[in-house]
Enzyme design. Structure first.
Site, short mmCIF file in Angstrom:
data_model
loop_
_atom_site.label_atom_id
_atom_site.label_comp_id
_atom_site.label_asym_id
_atom_site.label_seq_id
_atom_site.Cartn_x
_atom_site.Cartn_y
_atom_site.Cartn_z
N LYS A 279 38.87 28.96 -8.50
CA LYS A 279 38.05 29.02 -7.22
C LYS A 279 36.36 28.86 -7.53
O LYS A 279 36.23 29.13 -8.87
CB LYS A 279 38.02 30.55 -6.71
CG LYS A 279 39.56 30.97 -5.99
CD LYS A 279 39.46 32.39 -5.36
CE LYS A 279 40.89 32.59 -4.80
NZ LYS A 279 40.93 31.99 -3.58
N ARG A 353 51.80 32.95 -1.39
CA ARG A 353 53.11 32.56 -0.88
C ARG A 353 54.28 32.48 -1.63
O ARG A 353 55.32 32.68 -1.50
CB ARG A 353 52.89 31.30 -0.09
CG ARG A 353 52.67 30.08 -0.99
CD ARG A 353 52.16 28.63 -0.18
NE ARG A 353 50.81 29.26 0.29
CZ ARG A 353 49.84 28.71 1.09
NH1 ARG A 353 50.51 27.38 1.56
NH2 ARG A 353 48.78 28.69 1.28
#
Length: 500
Positions: A279, A353
């Protein structure tokens, strides 16, 4: 903070501050129902005269303080604006309570009294209004300051008295329920606000054990070896570069006469760097809150352990850190999840996920009527819905309707997105069964479609809470940080099965 129901009047109560309200008007007047008109008579209509010659117009949260000159026992009267009568709602009642608390503390008051009208106002029963105000008092006093070296000795209200002609059991229950919900929201906020060095997967598991110990719930914590034994390879892939070992947390609330069995699954990424798909540095500190789904689930368990709905609730929390390093999983890797589906890793920053995939598959092994997962999952959710709404995706329309009804009843924000099957192909075009990312378009929907591949034939809902689990603004009811969103609506949802 104590909440009391008393058969007293405003002019005889021993509270430091008494509160009356005025609805918004060009010439706001004292209300009969909350004792304002009776007080005005005792003061020879001087209260009305003061309001008439002031700028007070009854706008929501507007206040006017009047010194009593010892005509009654309380030292001051607080007149507070209720806003437009047709716009009265539970949220405005919570805000009013928080504002009353703020004004009382400015005046140095320790105790407050106000009248609880027992008949309905608009569609809101006395119990609903009482519960909203108790929550407002409690949430309005929330702060997260445990890391301050010098602790502020902030004044606190010690007692709030609701004056009414009846002290029936349903009113006491409303207070207890409000306090339980506030406890759950407070826990969720705290967990989101704690920095990741003090909330690793192991320490998150210890927080879950505290909830279980407090309320005598079943708890089972899996270490890395047990996760591996359960073939949760997707979960393990996320954690493999971190010095902090993963955990899998299972809590169970068991009802005496259960009407349904519900599984709640919460994403517990205690810090997310993005892994190899790193990130940007700006804002990365916020990723301590990437366990917001886990925090929400634990907050719900904290609340329902006290309110006791007639449903069995199992909470499953897969927890890990997502770090870069020599052992990190990489873009292009293909891993096999617990249900044997293969997943091509396009982005290691789509890690949540993967944890949820194995956890949902595990939860699907059991006889749950519904499975619901919570996750700060996609940047697309706040882009689509702004900072208030949780994105809801379901494979069962009746479940979706029940969840939306509970959100509406509690005035929380939830919006249903389509689980459009035509978009599934966007994550099925690679060499594996699935890809863990589907591009920038409809990313909240494709993330939901990915998760739908791991719930077998179960009725399931996914809540992407990336937008609403924390806030970057201070408000009367919530300072900057974790919000505790959806705890209240899920207490309502779980009680809807039992009619309690």
């Amino acid at each position: 903070m104590n909440f009391e129901l008393k058969k007293e009047h405003l002019h005889t109560t021993s509270a430091d501050l008494v509160v009356v309200g005025c609805f918004q008007d060009t010439t706001p007047s004292m209300q009969a129902a909350d004792g304002g008109k009776n007080l005005d008579k005792l003061f020879d209509a001087k209260l009305s005269e003061i309001l008439k010659h002031s700028a007070f117009g009854g706008k929501l949260l507007e206040t006017q303080t009047i010194y009593t000159h010892k005509i009654i026992r309380a030292q001051n009267i607080l007149v507070i604006g209720l806003g437009e009568k047709e716009k009265l709602c539970l949220e405005s009642l919570q805000l009013l309570a928080a504002q009353i608390q703020r004004e009382a503390l400015k005046l140095g008051a320790k105790t407050v009294a106000l009248v609880l009208e027992e008949k309905k106002i608009k569609k809101f029963s006395a119990e609903a209004r009482l519960s909203a105000m108790v929550q407002g008092f409690l949430l309005g006093s929330y702060s997260f300051n445990r890391y301050k070296t010098e602790q502020e000795n902030k004044p606190q209200l010690t007692a709030i008295s609701f004056l009414c002609s009846s002290t029936k059991k349903s009113l006491h229950t409303a207070i207890d329920t409000a306090r339980a919900i506030a406890d759950g929201i407070t826990l969720t906020r705290d967990l989101i606000n704690i920095p990741s060095n003090d909330l690793t997967p192991t320490l998150l598991a210890k927080e879950a054990e505290k909830v279980a110990k407090r309320h005598k719930l079943f708890v089972d914590i899996w270490d890395e070896a047990k996760i591996k034994k359960e073939k949760m390879t997707a979960h393990l892939a996320v954690s493999q570069a971190s010095a902090e070992k993963p955990t899998f947390i299972h809590l169970r609330y068991k009802a005496k006469n259960a009407k349904a069995s519900i599984a709640l699954v919460g994403k517990g990424v205690t810090f997310d760097t993005g892994g190899i798909s790193l990130k940007p540095p700006k804002g990365m500190w916020e990723m301590k809150g990437d366990m917001g789904g886990a925090g929400t689930v634990l907050g719900i368990m904290e609340a329902i352990a006290q309110t006791k709905p007639n449903v069995n609730v199992d909470a499953y929390i897969p927890s890990a850190e997502n770090m870069p390093g020599g052992k990190a999983f990489k873009p292009g890797d293909i891993i096999r999840a617990r249900n044997q589906k293969t997943i091509e890793i396009l982005s290691t920053d789509a890690e949540g996920r993967l944890l949820l995939a194995d956890a949902l598959d595990y939860a699907s092994d059991f006889k749950h009527d519904y499975i619901i997962d919570f996750a700060t999952l996609t940047g697309g959710a706040p882009i689509a819905l702004g900072e208030l709404y949780a994105a809801l995706l379901v494979n069962d329309e009746q479940l979706g309707k029940k969840l939306l009804a509970s959100a509406k009843a509690t005035e929380e924000y939830m919006w249903k997105l389509p689980l459009e099957q035509k978009y599934l192909k966007t994550i099925q075009t690679g060499p594996a069964d699935l890809m863990n990312a589907g591009g920038s378009r409809a990313q909240t929907i494709t993330a939901g479609l990915f998760l739908s591949q791991f719930v077998k034939d179960k009725k399931w809902a996914h809540l992407d809470i990336a937008a609403c689990s924390d806030t970057d603004k201070d408000s009367l009811l919530c300072p900057k940080g974790g919000t505790g969103a959806l705890v209240q609506s899920f207490v309502h949802f779980l009680h809807s099965f039992s009619g309690k």
